[in-house]
Design a protein around this motif. Structure first.
Motif, PDB file in Angstrom:
ATOM      1  N   ALA A 130     106.571  36.220 -23.781  1.00 53.66           N
ATOM      2  CA  ALA A 130     106.561  36.239 -22.316  1.00 53.66           C
ATOM      3  C   ALA A 130     106.953  34.883 -21.743  1.00 53.66           C
ATOM      4  CB  ALA A 130     105.177  36.647 -21.806  1.00 53.66           C
ATOM      5  N   LEU A 131     106.452  33.794 -22.321  1.00 51.10           N
ATOM      6  CA  LEU A 131     106.764  32.453 -21.823  1.00 51.10           C
ATOM      7  C   LEU A 131     108.186  32.042 -22.183  1.00 51.10           C
ATOM      8  CD1 LEU A 131     103.374  30.647 -22.609  1.00 51.10           C
ATOM      9  CD2 LEU A 131     104.247  31.309 -20.365  1.00 51.10           C
ATOM     10  N   ARG A 132     108.658  32.432 -23.349  1.00 50.92           N
ATOM     11  CA  ARG A 132     110.051  32.151 -23.718  1.00 50.92           C
ATOM     12  C   ARG A 132     111.006  32.840 -22.747  1.00 50.92           C
ATOM     13  NH1 ARG A 132     109.916  32.912 -30.346  1.00 50.92           N
ATOM     14  NH2 ARG A 132     109.505  30.727 -30.877  1.00 50.92           N
ATOM     15  N   GLU A 133     110.687  34.062 -22.400  1.00 47.38           N
ATOM     16  CA  GLU A 133     111.520  34.828 -21.477  1.00 47.38           C
ATOM     17  C   GLU A 133     111.602  34.157 -20.115  1.00 47.38           C
ATOM     18  OE1 GLU A 133     111.321  39.210 -19.299  1.00 47.38           O
ATOM     19  OE2 GLU A 133     110.346  38.929 -21.245  1.00 47.38           O
ATOM     20  N   ARG A 134     110.548  33.435 -19.753  1.00 49.17           N
ATOM     21  CA  ARG A 134     110.503  32.764 -18.444  1.00 49.17           C
ATOM     22  C   ARG A 134     111.006  31.323 -18.502  1.00 49.17           C
ATOM     23  NH1 ARG A 134     107.029  36.771 -18.733  1.00 49.17           N
ATOM     24  NH2 ARG A 134     106.279  37.854 -16.856  1.00 49.17           N
ATOM     25  N   GLY A 135     111.543  30.911 -19.638  1.00 54.18           N
ATOM     26  CA  GLY A 135     112.201  29.612 -19.723  1.00 54.18           C
ATOM     27  C   GLY A 135     111.320  28.450 -20.127  1.00 54.18           C
ATOM     28  N   TYR A 136     110.125  28.699 -20.620  1.00 51.55           N
ATOM     29  CA  TYR A 136     109.247  27.611 -21.055  1.00 51.55           C
ATOM     30  C   TYR A 136     109.676  27.121 -22.427  1.00 51.55           C
ATOM     31  CZ  TYR A 136     106.093  28.559 -17.174  1.00 51.55           C
ATOM     32  OH  TYR A 136     105.566  28.709 -15.913  1.00 51.55           O
ATOM     33  N   ALA A 137     109.593  25.802 -22.634  1.00 53.43           N
ATOM     34  CA  ALA A 137     110.028  25.198 -23.890  1.00 53.43           C
ATOM     35  C   ALA A 137     109.060  25.547 -25.014  1.00 53.43           C
ATOM     36  CB  ALA A 137     110.114  23.678 -23.738  1.00 53.43           C
ATOM     37  N   ASP A 138     109.620  25.792 -26.203  1.00 51.50           N
ATOM     38  CA  ASP A 138     108.778  26.099 -27.365  1.00 51.50           C
ATOM     39  C   ASP A 138     107.792  24.979 -27.654  1.00 51.50           C
ATOM     40  OD1 ASP A 138     109.895  28.555 -27.768  1.00 51.50           O
ATOM     41  OD2 ASP A 138     110.476  28.191 -29.852  1.00 51.50           O
ATOM     42  N   ARG A 139     108.207  23.742 -27.365  1.00 51.34           N
ATOM     43  CA  ARG A 139     107.331  22.591 -27.625  1.00 51.34           C
ATOM     44  C   ARG A 139     105.994  22.743 -26.919  1.00 51.34           C
ATOM     45  NH1 ARG A 139     109.932  19.467 -24.974  1.00 51.34           N
ATOM     46  NH2 ARG A 139     108.586  19.193 -23.171  1.00 51.34           N
ATOM     47  N   GLU A 140     106.031  23.126 -25.632  1.00 49.01           N
ATOM     48  CA  GLU A 140     104.797  23.261 -24.865  1.00 49.01           C
ATOM     49  C   GLU A 140     104.046  24.550 -25.193  1.00 49.01           C
ATOM     50  OE1 GLU A 140     103.151  21.023 -22.975  1.00 49.01           O
ATOM     51  OE2 GLU A 140     104.674  19.876 -24.030  1.00 49.01           O
ATOM     52  N   ILE A 141     104.793  25.605 -25.488  1.00 50.68           N
ATOM     53  CA  ILE A 141     104.148  26.863 -25.887  1.00 50.68           C
ATOM     54  C   ILE A 141     103.334  26.635 -27.162  1.00 50.68           C
ATOM     55  CG2 ILE A 141     104.533  29.227 -26.677  1.00 50.68           C
ATOM     56  CD1 ILE A 141     107.101  29.254 -24.996  1.00 50.68           C
ATOM     57  N   ILE A 142     103.956  25.989 -28.140  1.00 53.52           N
ATOM     58  CA  ILE A 142     103.308  25.750 -29.434  1.00 53.52           C
ATOM     59  C   ILE A 142     102.134  24.792 -29.277  1.00 53.52           C
ATOM     60  CG2 ILE A 142     103.637  24.665 -31.694  1.00 53.52           C
ATOM     61  CD1 ILE A 142     106.511  25.798 -31.625  1.00 53.52           C
ATOM     62  N   GLY A 143     102.333  23.700 -28.544  1.00 55.24           N
ATOM     63  CA  GLY A 143     101.280  22.691 -28.392  1.00 55.24           C
ATOM     64  C   GLY A 143     100.034  23.246 -27.737  1.00 55.24           C
ATOM     65  N   THR A 144     100.213  23.975 -26.637  1.00 51.32           N
ATOM     66  CA  THR A 144      99.045  24.489 -25.910  1.00 51.32           C
ATOM     67  C   THR A 144      98.345  25.597 -26.682  1.00 51.32           C
ATOM     68  OG1 THR A 144     100.544  25.952 -24.675  1.00 51.32           O
ATOM     69  CG2 THR A 144      99.883  23.882 -23.616  1.00 51.32           C
ATOM     70  N   LEU A 145      99.096  26.526 -27.262  1.00 47.50           N
ATOM     71  CA  LEU A 145      98.479  27.654 -27.944  1.00 47.50           C
ATOM     72  C   LEU A 145      97.771  27.227 -29.225  1.00 47.50           C
ATOM     73  CD1 LEU A 145      97.945  30.653 -28.167  1.00 47.50           C
ATOM     74  CD2 LEU A 145     100.195  30.947 -29.209  1.00 47.50           C
ATOM     75  N   THR A 146      98.400  26.349 -29.996  1.00 49.53           N
ATOM     76  CA  THR A 146      97.806  25.916 -31.260  1.00 49.53           C
ATOM     77  C   THR A 146      96.488  25.199 -31.026  1.00 49.53           C
ATOM     78  OG1 THR A 146     100.040  25.603 -32.132  1.00 49.53           O
ATOM     79  CG2 THR A 146      98.232  24.675 -33.406  1.00 49.53           C
ATOM     80  N   SER A 147      96.452  24.345 -30.017  1.00 50.22           N
ATOM     81  CA  SER A 147      95.227  23.578 -29.754  1.00 50.22           C
ATOM     82  C   SER A 147      94.178  24.411 -29.028  1.00 50.22           C
ATOM     83  CB  SER A 147      95.562  22.326 -28.932  1.00 50.22           C
ATOM     84  OG  SER A 147      96.246  22.671 -27.734  1.00 50.22           O
ATOM     85  N   ALA A 148      94.593  25.203 -28.039  1.00 47.66           N
ATOM     86  CA  ALA A 148      93.626  25.964 -27.245  1.00 47.66           C
ATOM     87  C   ALA A 148      92.967  27.073 -28.045  1.00 47.66           C
ATOM     88  CB  ALA A 148      94.303  26.557 -26.011  1.00 47.66           C
ATOM     89  N   SER A 149      93.644  27.627 -29.036  1.00 48.40           N
ATOM     90  CA  SER A 149      93.035  28.692 -29.828  1.00 48.40           C
ATOM     91  C   SER A 149      91.856  28.185 -30.641  1.00 48.40           C
ATOM     92  CB  SER A 149      94.071  29.330 -30.755  1.00 48.40           C
ATOM     93  OG  SER A 149      94.664  28.364 -31.597  1.00 48.40           O
ATOM     94  N   ALA A 150      91.772  26.852 -30.824  1.00 53.71           N
ATOM     95  CA  ALA A 150      90.599  26.278 -31.500  1.00 53.71           C
ATOM     96  C   ALA A 150      89.330  26.471 -30.678  1.00 53.71           C
ATOM     97  CB  ALA A 150      90.827  24.784 -31.771  1.00 53.71           C
ATOM     98  N   LEU A 151      89.485  26.821 -29.390  1.00 56.82           N
ATOM     99  CA  LEU A 151      88.311  27.108 -28.558  1.00 56.82           C
ATOM    100  C   LEU A 151      87.511  28.278 -29.113  1.00 56.82           C
ATOM    101  CD1 LEU A 151      89.988  26.758 -25.053  1.00 56.82           C
ATOM    102  CD2 LEU A 151      88.165  25.298 -25.933  1.00 56.82           C
ATOM    103  N   GLY A 152      88.145  29.097 -29.967  1.00 55.97           N
ATOM    104  CA  GLY A 152      87.444  30.216 -30.576  1.00 55.97           C
ATOM    105  C   GLY A 152      86.235  29.795 -31.378  1.00 55.97           C
ATOM    106  N   LEU A 153      86.225  28.554 -31.860  1.00 59.14           N
ATOM    107  CA  LEU A 153      85.078  28.057 -32.608  1.00 59.14           C
ATOM    108  C   LEU A 153      83.985  27.497 -31.709  1.00 59.14           C
ATOM    109  CD1 LEU A 153      86.531  26.225 -35.744  1.00 59.14           C
ATOM    110  CD2 LEU A 153      85.044  28.229 -35.714  1.00 59.14           C
ATOM    111  N   MET A 154      84.312  27.180 -30.470  1.00 59.82           N
ATOM    112  CA  MET A 154      83.362  26.508 -29.583  1.00 59.82           C
ATOM    113  C   MET A 154      82.684  27.469 -28.618  1.00 59.82           C
ATOM    114  SD  MET A 154      82.031  23.545 -28.586  1.00 59.82           S
ATOM    115  CE  MET A 154      83.133  22.228 -29.130  1.00 59.82           C
ATOM    116  N   ILE A 155      83.453  28.332 -27.983  1.00 59.24           N
ATOM    117  CA  ILE A 155      82.915  29.176 -26.917  1.00 59.24           C
ATOM    118  C   ILE A 155      82.187  30.377 -27.508  1.00 59.24           C
ATOM    119  CG2 ILE A 155      83.522  30.587 -24.919  1.00 59.24           C
ATOM    120  CD1 ILE A 155      85.822  28.725 -24.372  1.00 59.24           C
ATOM    121  N   PRO A 156      80.952  30.636 -27.113  1.00 59.06           N
ATOM    122  CA  PRO A 156      80.173  31.760 -27.658  1.00 59.06           C
ATOM    123  C   PRO A 156      80.804  33.104 -27.309  1.00 59.06           C
ATOM    124  CG  PRO A 156      78.791  30.192 -26.464  1.00 59.06           C
ATOM    125  CD  PRO A 156      80.197  29.834 -26.151  1.00 59.06           C
TER     126      PRO A 156
END
Length: 430
Positions: A130-156
């Motif tokens: 969805a983000l690629r289709e809207r013109g977002y750079a892979d660099r930012e897609i990868i950076g945000t998703l890879t780091s933010a998914s670590a929230l799965g260990l923190m949030i109950p």
């Protein structure tokens, strides 16, 4: 033989076994057997049998497969599609635009799944195209998703917090409360960095919609959000134990999937098998670590290490700095759950003796493990992202690096302001 020398020798043997490809659980059992056979006179077989049975029969551990199954059920529904649709009109005007759907979406889905890798895969399958289709750079897609998914260990409800609570004998309800505020603060920090890294307008703009349409889209999430409130609210309100609340969560997830006509015989079977595989993996490592912890107690290594650390005269901050360096290095070789079970039971008495709250230490440990998830060479989220995008690990590491620094800054904030983790548990009376 002194504690530090013995510890280094056993740690070296552990790394040798892991380097040879031996399963983590078998490696832990081997270290425990070697410790008992070589440095004590106790009967190894009896100690192993007692430790394994005691660890595997804990009531609190029953909540683990139930929360995992709840996440497996909901991950097979259209929850992320609904979430993206509801979030996109709210986030489009922020610096960074829809890139924040990776972060907020991961934070919300983490409360459902409790697993970092599951969050990364489920959110990524929708947001990356969805983000690629809207013109977002892979660099930012990868950076945000890879780091933010670590929230799965923190949030109950966090699988990591459940395992830590079991191995360190700390209240799971207090740990769940302690994870909320740090998880929210980390989410905001990642959003600020994402907005700073890429604040520009994208090639494809989202059409503007009215509040009536926004509310209509959000209504689709009401059943799932209600289930989260019921599950966590019953724990915090003292109406149910984590295990009982997890059972309610599974029943609610099945009802939601059935009402949406997304529960089929195939998806039910896949969800059960997925939960069994994950539970067996975590359970095997957990009971193996319990045996190792018992063996360490017989050898006296934790006591000798505590005495050695005390002889250095380290302050609490000094001890935390040393442990942070230790965990970051160890995280380059072990995945997160192994780190929790390997170090939780052994280090908790040491940090408690140093005057550090074990609930705060659990949140700190999870934060450090979040860093290990995006640390090469074996950061689990890096490999998950590679499978989703097809990029080389080196390019993924470069994209993640600013967010890696953000996680380090978050740990610093947690150390400087321990109330960040302890404020909500202090109010609850649990």
């Amino acid at each position: 033989m002194s504690g530090p020398i013995l510890s280094v020798g056993l740690l070296g043997l552990l790394f040798l076994l892991l380097g040879l490809g031996v399963w983590v659980a078998w490696s832990l059992i081997t270290i425990g057997v070697v410790s008992l056979a070589a440095f004590t006179n106790v009967p190894t077989g009896k100690v192993m049998a007692t430790a394994l049975w005691s660890a595997s029969s804990q009531w609190a551990l029953v909540s683990l497969p139930l929360f995992i199954w709840m996440g497996e059920i909901l991950s097979r529904t259209r929850v992320m599609e609904l979430l993206f649709s509801a979030l996109s009109p709210l986030l489009r005007n922020l610096p960074g635009g829809l890139i924040h759907t990776n972060i907020v979406g991961s934070g919300v889905f983490a409360t459902v799944s409790g697993s970092s890798s599951a969050t990364c895969v489920t959110v990524g399958k929708l947001t990356i195209p969805a983000l690629r289709e809207r013109g977002y750079a892979d660099r930012e897609i990868i950076g945000t998703l890879t780091s933010a998914s670590a929230l799965g260990l923190m949030i109950p409800p966090s699988i990591g917090l459940i395992v830590y609570g079991v191995v360190a004998e700390v209240s799971i309800a207090r740990l769940f409360l302690a994870g909320f505020l740090p998880g929210f603060v980390l989410m905001l920090m990642l959003m600020v960095v994402a907005g700073f890294m890429d604040p520009g307008t994208k090639t494809t703009e989202e059409p503007r919609i009215g509040w009536a349409e926004i509310l209509r889209r959000g209504a689709g999430l009401f059943p799932i959000l209600s289930l989260i409130v019921i599950v966590l609210g019953s724990i915090y309100g003292g109406y149910a134990t984590p295990t009982e609340a997890a059972a309610v969560g599974v029943a609610g997830a099945l009802v939601i999937a059935l009402m949406r006509r997304e529960l089929t015989a195939a998806s039910f079977k896949e969800g059960v098998l997925g939960a069994i595989r994950t539970t067996c993996m975590i359970g095997f490592i957990t009971v193996s670590a319990a045996f190792l912890s018992t063996a360490m107690g017989y050898t006296g290594i934790p006591r000798m290490l505590a005495e050695s650390i005390a002889s250095f005269g380290l302050s609490q901050i000094g001890l935390i700095v040393v442990l942070t360096l230790f965990f970051v290095v160890l995280g380059c070789f072990l995945e997160g759950m192994s780190l929790i079970v390997l170090t939780g039971a052994i280090l908790t008495p040491i940090v408690t003796e140093a005057g550090i709250d074990p609930v705060w230490f659990g949140i700190y440990l999870i934060a450090i493990i979040e860093i290990s998830l995006i640390t090469p060479p074996v950061g689990l989220n890096l490999f998950v992202m590679q499978s989703l995008t097809g990029h080389e690990i080196s390019s993924i590491v470069r994209a993640v690096f600013p967010y890696f620094l953000t996680l380090l800054a978050f740990v610093t904030l947690l150390v400087m302001f321990p109330e960040l983790a302890l404020f909500l548990p202090s109010l609850s009376g649990h």
